[in-house]
Design a protein around this motif. Structure first.
Motif, PDB file in Angstrom:
ATOM      1  N   UNK A 151       0.673  -1.000   0.015  1.00 19.27           N
ATOM      2  CA  UNK A 151       0.005   0.159  -0.057  1.00 19.27           C
ATOM      3  C   UNK A 151       0.834   1.222   0.104  1.00 19.27           C
ATOM      4  N   UNK A 152       2.005   1.030   0.679  1.00 17.85           N
ATOM      5  CA  UNK A 152       2.899   2.300   0.682  1.00 17.85           C
ATOM      6  C   UNK A 152       4.330   2.121   0.025  1.00 17.85           C
ATOM      7  N   UNK A 153       4.879   3.229  -0.225  1.00 19.62           N
ATOM      8  CA  UNK A 153       6.033   3.058  -0.971  1.00 19.62           C
ATOM      9  C   UNK A 153       7.204   3.227   0.100  1.00 19.62           C
ATOM     10  N   UNK A 154       7.970   2.230  -0.162  1.00 21.79           N
ATOM     11  CA  UNK A 154       9.259   2.085   0.728  1.00 21.79           C
ATOM     12  C   UNK A 154       9.977   3.651   0.456  1.00 21.79           C
ATOM     13  N   UNK A 155      10.349   4.114   1.564  1.00 16.74           N
ATOM     14  CA  UNK A 155      11.194   5.200   1.972  1.00 16.74           C
ATOM     15  C   UNK A 155      12.478   5.115   2.970  1.00 16.74           C
ATOM     16  N   UNK A 156      12.915   4.128   2.801  1.00 13.18           N
ATOM     17  CA  UNK A 156      13.894   3.669   3.970  1.00 13.18           C
ATOM     18  C   UNK A 156      15.145   4.645   4.230  1.00 13.18           C
ATOM     19  N   UNK A 157      15.569   5.142   2.959  1.00  9.93           N
ATOM     20  CA  UNK A 157      16.737   6.049   3.189  1.00  9.93           C
ATOM     21  C   UNK A 157      16.459   7.265   3.823  1.00  9.93           C
ATOM     22  N   UNK A 158      15.338   7.771   3.275  1.00  7.42           N
ATOM     23  CA  UNK A 158      14.397   8.877   3.979  1.00  7.42           C
ATOM     24  C   UNK A 158      14.362   8.826   5.479  1.00  7.42           C
ATOM     25  N   UNK A 159      14.040   7.695   5.765  1.00  6.63           N
ATOM     26  CA  UNK A 159      13.463   7.349   7.368  1.00  6.63           C
ATOM     27  C   UNK A 159      14.967   7.291   8.036  1.00  6.63           C
ATOM     28  N   UNK A 160      15.828   6.564   7.547  1.00  7.22           N
ATOM     29  CA  UNK A 160      17.001   6.373   8.252  1.00  7.22           C
ATOM     30  C   UNK A 160      18.068   7.743   8.468  1.00  7.22           C
ATOM     31  N   UNK A 161      17.931   8.471   7.361  1.00  9.18           N
ATOM     32  CA  UNK A 161      18.613   9.599   7.348  1.00  9.18           C
ATOM     33  C   UNK A 161      18.162  10.982   7.538  1.00  9.18           C
ATOM     34  N   UNK A 162      16.830  11.211   7.736  1.00 11.42           N
ATOM     35  CA  UNK A 162      16.186  12.187   8.105  1.00 11.42           C
ATOM     36  C   UNK A 162      14.978  12.122   9.321  1.00 11.42           C
ATOM     37  N   UNK A 163      14.113  11.100   9.159  1.00 11.92           N
ATOM     38  CA  UNK A 163      13.106  11.024  10.283  1.00 11.92           C
ATOM     39  C   UNK A 163      13.741  10.365  11.497  1.00 11.92           C
ATOM     40  N   UNK A 164      14.162   9.427  11.336  1.00 10.11           N
ATOM     41  CA  UNK A 164      14.728   8.743  12.744  1.00 10.11           C
ATOM     42  C   UNK A 164      15.732   9.723  13.335  1.00 10.11           C
ATOM     43  N   UNK A 165      16.974   9.936  12.475  1.00 11.11           N
ATOM     44  CA  UNK A 165      18.045  10.739  13.452  1.00 11.11           C
ATOM     45  C   UNK A 165      17.189  12.219  14.018  1.00 11.11           C
ATOM     46  N   UNK A 166      16.307  12.706  13.422  1.00 12.09           N
ATOM     47  CA  UNK A 166      15.534  13.929  13.932  1.00 12.09           C
ATOM     48  C   UNK A 166      14.921  13.666  15.060  1.00 12.09           C
ATOM     49  N   UNK A 167      14.343  12.498  15.261  1.00 14.66           N
ATOM     50  CA  UNK A 167      13.488  11.825  16.134  1.00 14.66           C
ATOM     51  C   UNK A 167      14.459  11.684  17.442  1.00 14.66           C
ATOM     52  N   UNK A 168      15.454  10.978  17.059  1.00 15.49           N
ATOM     53  CA  UNK A 168      16.344  10.369  18.156  1.00 15.49           C
ATOM     54  C   UNK A 168      17.031  11.571  18.877  1.00 15.49           C
ATOM     55  N   UNK A 169      17.330  12.714  18.189  1.00 15.92           N
ATOM     56  CA  UNK A 169      17.748  14.007  18.817  1.00 15.92           C
ATOM     57  C   UNK A 169      17.096  14.320  20.052  1.00 15.92           C
ATOM     58  N   UNK A 170      15.645  14.145  20.190  1.00 11.18           N
ATOM     59  CA  UNK A 170      14.831  14.343  21.212  1.00 11.18           C
ATOM     60  C   UNK A 170      15.141  13.446  22.369  1.00 11.18           C
ATOM     61  N   UNK A 171      16.127  12.400  22.076  1.00 14.44           N
ATOM     62  CA  UNK A 171      16.455  11.640  23.327  1.00 14.44           C
ATOM     63  C   UNK A 171      18.224  11.914  23.348  1.00 14.44           C
ATOM     64  N   UNK A 172      18.611  12.724  23.132  1.00 15.46           N
ATOM     65  CA  UNK A 172      20.103  13.129  23.300  1.00 15.46           C
ATOM     66  C   UNK A 172      20.810  12.378  22.269  1.00 15.46           C
ATOM     67  N   UNK A 173      20.428  11.777  21.279  1.00 17.64           N
ATOM     68  CA  UNK A 173      21.351  10.932  20.292  1.00 17.64           C
ATOM     69  C   UNK A 173      21.910  11.895  19.256  1.00 17.64           C
ATOM     70  N   UNK A 174      22.948  12.104  18.987  1.00 18.44           N
ATOM     71  CA  UNK A 174      23.404  13.170  17.804  1.00 18.44           C
ATOM     72  C   UNK A 174      23.212  12.594  16.437  1.00 18.44           C
ATOM     73  N   UNK A 175      22.610  13.245  15.428  1.00 20.11           N
ATOM     74  CA  UNK A 175      22.234  13.181  14.265  1.00 20.11           C
ATOM     75  C   UNK A 175      23.747  13.053  13.289  1.00 20.11           C
ATOM     76  N   UNK A 176      24.720  13.303  13.939  1.00 17.91           N
ATOM     77  CA  UNK A 176      25.866  13.723  13.018  1.00 17.91           C
ATOM     78  C   UNK A 176      27.121  12.698  13.575  1.00 17.91           C
ATOM     79  N   UNK A 177      26.917  11.878  14.736  1.00 21.92           N
ATOM     80  CA  UNK A 177      28.033  11.215  15.217  1.00 21.92           C
ATOM     81  C   UNK A 177      27.579   9.641  15.243  1.00 21.92           C
ATOM     82  N   UNK A 178      27.179   9.064  14.031  1.00 22.02           N
ATOM     83  CA  UNK A 178      26.709   7.719  14.047  1.00 22.02           C
ATOM     84  C   UNK A 178      27.878   7.009  13.069  1.00 22.02           C
ATOM     85  N   UNK A 179      27.445   5.507  13.328  1.00 18.83           N
ATOM     86  CA  UNK A 179      28.152   4.490  12.283  1.00 18.83           C
ATOM     87  C   UNK A 179      26.998   3.627  11.894  1.00 18.83           C
ATOM     88  N   UNK A 180      27.328   2.706  11.055  1.00 17.25           N
ATOM     89  CA  UNK A 180      26.365   2.090  10.256  1.00 17.25           C
ATOM     90  C   UNK A 180      26.940   0.661   9.820  1.00 17.25           C
TER      91      UNK A 180
END
Length: 347
Positions: A151-180
């Motif tokens: 039903x929906x289009x996968x947008x996983x790159x958008x989620x992992x690089x925009x939506x999720x890091x922005x969300x996690x910043x609310x928990x004190x996790x940096x959006x610029x200090x990650x590894x994968x």
């Protein structure tokens, strides 16, 4: 399980919570069928989350040091479950762990198929384990799959690089200090995310990944695997040899990895210490895992040569035995652990 963004702590809770014929042709042919081997069984989709309120400033909620928590993160695909083991001492570093082709909808397999949680329990880095994304290659598709009623289009790159890091910043996790890091499907995806989002990811690892997906036979192998893993259509992900397809291929985007700390591994495909089949189905699964790993090895050796031709450094590991299975990836994660800690300051 938390829904939406974190709220600031109340009271005195100062602690944060919360091709040519021959052997290569035969390997590709066997690999095309073997890629359909289940990595983990599917499960029910996550429940809906409430709308997220405004972003939080100041202290953030976390579970006690090293604690594991499930979050429901809003996204353009709907709410996505993310398992998080918080940094032991409240640090802002994070390691994203990507699943394989048959990623489940209830748990990320790193959390129960391996000892990843224990490996990093005393480290000052949060483990970020997104749940779901079966057959997605963690990329942005251009359309929903037309072979399974998606039903929906996968947008996983958008989620992992925009939506999720922005969300996690609310928990004190940096959006610029990650590894994968990722295995199999997640291996090529980990390198792609790091290549195109260098501001977010400081190191990357691929375990038994398919790092030359434009090689002869590879698209057909991936097509068969995705049809078996949820009846997904590779053409809905990216048209044949289109700019989107080439953008996903580590062999093609290799120049963009220059200067990135990388750990890349693939075993020989020969049975090792974790292969002890004691039944007919066990023998069958081991045979499939052998073929999968042999195909990954061919891809990874080609990628090694590609990096060498470009003068790009990376740490490679090619164990003499080992198949396409979780205990071997657990061992590779342990070998690359220090790289992640050094790159993010998560020691």
């Amino acid at each position: 399980m938390r829904f939406g963004r974190a709220a600031a702590p109340s009271g005195n809770r100062s602690q944060r919570r919360g091709a040519p014929r021959g052997w290569r042709h035969r390997i590709l042919a066997v690999g095309a069928a073997a890629l359909a081997l289940p990595i983990a069984a599917g499960a029910a989709a996550p429940t809906m989350a409430t709308a997220a309120p405004a972003a939080v400033s100041g202290p953030a909620l976390r579970t006690p040091s090293g604690g594991l928590e499930d979050l429901m993160v809003p996204s353009s695909m709907g709410p996505i479950k993310v398992q998080v083991q918080w940094a032991a001492r409240g640090g802002n570093a994070a390691l994203y762990l990507l699943d394989g082709l048959r990623a489940r909808d209830d748990r990320n397999a790193w959390s129960f198929e391996t000892n990843a949680l224990a490996q990093f329990a005393n480290d000052n880095i949060s483990l970020i384990m997104p749940v779901g994304g079966q057959s997605s290659f963690y990329t942005d598709w251009y359309a929903p799959s037309n072979t399974n009623g998606q039903k929906t289009t996968y947008k996983w790159e958008t989620f992992l690089t925009k939506e999720l890091p922005a969300f996690l910043e609310g928990y004190g996790v940096s959006s610029k200090n990650n590894a994968v890091a990722g295995l199999s499907m997640g291996g090529s995806a980990a390198l792609a995310l790091a290549a195109y989002h260098r501001e977010q990811f400081k190191a990357a690892a691929s375990y038994s990944g398919y790092l030359n997906i434009s090689a002869p036979g590879m698209r057909e192998a991936i097509r068969i695997a995705m049809l078996d893993a949820g009846r997904f259509n590779v053409d809905s992900m990216a048209s044949p040899w289109s700019p989107q397809w080439l953008r996903m291929d580590p062999f093609v985007f290799a120049p963009q990895l220059r200067g990135l700390p990388m750990y890349i591994s693939a075993a020989s495909g020969l049975p090792g210490q974790f292969d002890q089949p004691n039944s007919a189905i066990g023998v069958f699964n081991t045979g499939n895992a052998m073929a999968l790993e042999a195909l990954s090895l061919v891809n990874t050796r080609a990628f090694q040569a590609r990096l060498g031709s470009l003068g790009i450094a990376a740490a490679f590991d090619f164990p003499g035995s080992g198949t396409h299975s979780w205990k071997y990836w657990e061992a590779e994660l342990a070998k690359s652990r220090q790289m992640f800690l050094d790159a993010t300051g998560g020691n």
